[in-house]
Design a protein around this motif. Sequence first.
Motif, PDB file in Angstrom:
ATOM      1  N   ASP A   8       0.857  -1.185   0.000  1.00 15.43           N
ATOM      2  CA  ASP A   8       0.000   0.000   0.000  1.00 15.43           C
ATOM      3  C   ASP A   8       0.895   1.238   0.000  1.00 15.43           C
ATOM      4  OD1 ASP A   8      -2.489  -1.400   0.187  1.00 15.43           O
ATOM      5  OD2 ASP A   8      -2.020  -1.817   2.286  1.00 15.43           O
ATOM      6  N   VAL A   9       0.637   2.144  -0.929  1.00 11.80           N
ATOM      7  CA  VAL A   9       1.446   3.356  -1.066  1.00 11.80           C
ATOM      8  C   VAL A   9       0.581   4.573  -0.764  1.00 11.80           C
ATOM      9  CG1 VAL A   9       2.829   4.759  -2.649  1.00 11.80           C
ATOM     10  CG2 VAL A   9       2.920   2.263  -2.790  1.00 11.80           C
ATOM     11  N   VAL A  10       1.119   5.455   0.023  1.00  8.77           N
ATOM     12  CA  VAL A  10       0.447   6.732   0.326  1.00  8.77           C
ATOM     13  C   VAL A  10       1.430   7.850   0.012  1.00  8.77           C
ATOM     14  CG1 VAL A  10      -0.593   8.184   2.099  1.00  8.77           C
ATOM     15  CG2 VAL A  10      -0.977   5.707   2.133  1.00  8.77           C
TER      16      VAL A  10
ATOM     17  N   LYS B 226       1.980  12.123   0.090  1.00  7.59           N
ATOM     18  CA  LYS B 226       1.480  13.389   0.623  1.00  7.59           C
ATOM     19  C   LYS B 226       2.426  14.518   0.230  1.00  7.59           C
ATOM     20  CE  LYS B 226      -0.873  11.431   4.674  1.00  7.59           C
ATOM     21  NZ  LYS B 226      -0.973  11.453   6.151  1.00  7.59           N
TER      22      LYS B 226
ATOM     23  N   VAL C 253       6.372   9.868   0.971  1.00  9.39           N
ATOM     24  CA  VAL C 253       5.776   8.607   0.518  1.00  9.39           C
ATOM     25  C   VAL C 253       5.913   7.559   1.620  1.00  9.39           C
ATOM     26  CG1 VAL C 253       5.813   6.781  -1.230  1.00  9.39           C
ATOM     27  CG2 VAL C 253       6.354   9.144  -1.866  1.00  9.39           C
ATOM     28  N   THR C 254       4.826   6.848   1.876  1.00  4.87           N
ATOM     29  CA  THR C 254       4.830   5.741   2.841  1.00  4.87           C
ATOM     30  C   THR C 254       4.494   4.452   2.093  1.00  4.87           C
ATOM     31  OG1 THR C 254       4.106   7.187   4.640  1.00  4.87           O
ATOM     32  CG2 THR C 254       3.831   4.819   4.963  1.00  4.87           C
TER      33      THR C 254
ATOM     34  N   ALA D 297       0.395   5.743  -5.967  1.00  2.00           N
ATOM     35  CA  ALA D 297      -0.599   6.555  -5.265  1.00  2.00           C
ATOM     36  C   ALA D 297      -0.538   7.975  -5.816  1.00  2.00           C
ATOM     37  CB  ALA D 297      -0.339   6.550  -3.763  1.00  2.00           C
TER      38      ALA D 297
ATOM     39  N   THR E 281      -1.827  12.171  -5.382  1.00  3.32           N
ATOM     40  CA  THR E 281      -2.435  13.234  -4.577  1.00  3.32           C
ATOM     41  C   THR E 281      -2.453  14.515  -5.401  1.00  3.32           C
ATOM     42  OG1 THR E 281      -2.418  14.340  -2.424  1.00  3.32           O
ATOM     43  CG2 THR E 281      -0.292  14.049  -3.495  1.00  3.32           C
TER      44      THR E 281
END
Length: 413
Positions: free
Chosen positions: A218-220, A222, A237-238, A308, A310
């Motif tokens: 899973d990539v997040v 911000k 990035v997480t 991901a 944003t």
Amino acid sequence: YAYNAKEFTSNIKVIGNAIVDVTANNPKTLGNINIIATVFDTENKAVNTGSVSFKINGKTLKDASGNVIYADVNKGFAKLNYELSDEYKTGNYEIKAIFTDESYNTKTATSKFVILRSTIDEINYPDIEIKTHENTTLNMTLKDTDGNALVGNVKVTIKLNGKTFTNMVVKDGQLNIDLNVAGQKAKMHTLTLKVGENGLYNAYSSDINLNILKRSVDVVVKTPQNSKAAQTFPVYVTVKEDGVAVNGGSVTFKVNGKTLKDADGNVVVCDVKDGQAVIMNKLPSHVYAGNASIVAIYKNDGYETANATTSFNVSKADIGDVNIVARSINKGKNTTLKATIYDESYTKVTSSAKAVVKINGKTFTQTRIVDGKLDVNFDTSSLKAGSTYNVTVVIGENKLYNSKVLEVPLTIK
């Protein structure tokens, strides 16, 4: 001489002769051999007394307690069903029957038989499904076609995609092994179990499917909701797998659909450590004021590519200062005024902005700022030597920058 008469009596036992024959089936290794001995007298009448013992290749057959096995003769037949141990390998053998009875002379008979190799039963092992960077195990009982576990030590070779992966010895059919396949790529692999022909068993081979799947993350991503054009902006990035931070792999980025590159034109690549990837990069010149988006793309061997996105808002940057290379120039024709234009973060202006140059309020020339450089060629013959003029640079508003008016003094020598 004269003698008295005397009568004598004695018992005379008549010993008969028997005709003995013996046959046996051709059993499989570790199977049962069926032995039949026939016993008839010389008049071809079935014998109903006595017993028969047997030898295989000269060794007397005994029971589990070590006692010689005797088969009673009944109606001319003595039968024995005997379970073969792993002592009896495949090959040619001799069976010998020994008939004994007090009414008959001991008689023997021999014949030949063959012990055949047993066949290993199909494994039908279920498909194995694991993820990359994982190991697996094989746990099974190898059996023959009669459902019996293999006996003794059997050498087994395990191949991976046709190449020998490991060799092992299976004892009494119990195959239990850990397979180090963590370094294998994600795809369908074939594990092959091979048993070579030996004294007990025929050669055997069986394939097992090993499906190694790519891992999923899973990539997040911000970034601040508000950034300024052509300015440095942070991206966080997480990367996690099942809630656990991932180590390894890297992240690249696309801003408004174009791959993010550094000032030298190299793709910006950020390694992932402890589940984090952070960059501080300048917004490229194709990202104008307005709504923008950034995509973080994670790649790693053995993992599905994940991304991901944003969105954020971009506002126009302000023009900062101007640096004139020479604030005094010589009077004469075709004189060049060189200046460097900076934005609010003291970074060279990136766009090709329009600029109007005025001297003492009068438009002198119109030009463009290219990569922060303003080069103005003009004739200074009409300007007075020893005088200082007020040079005004008017930079028009564009998609990246707000308009700006810069004023610097210029001395004519």
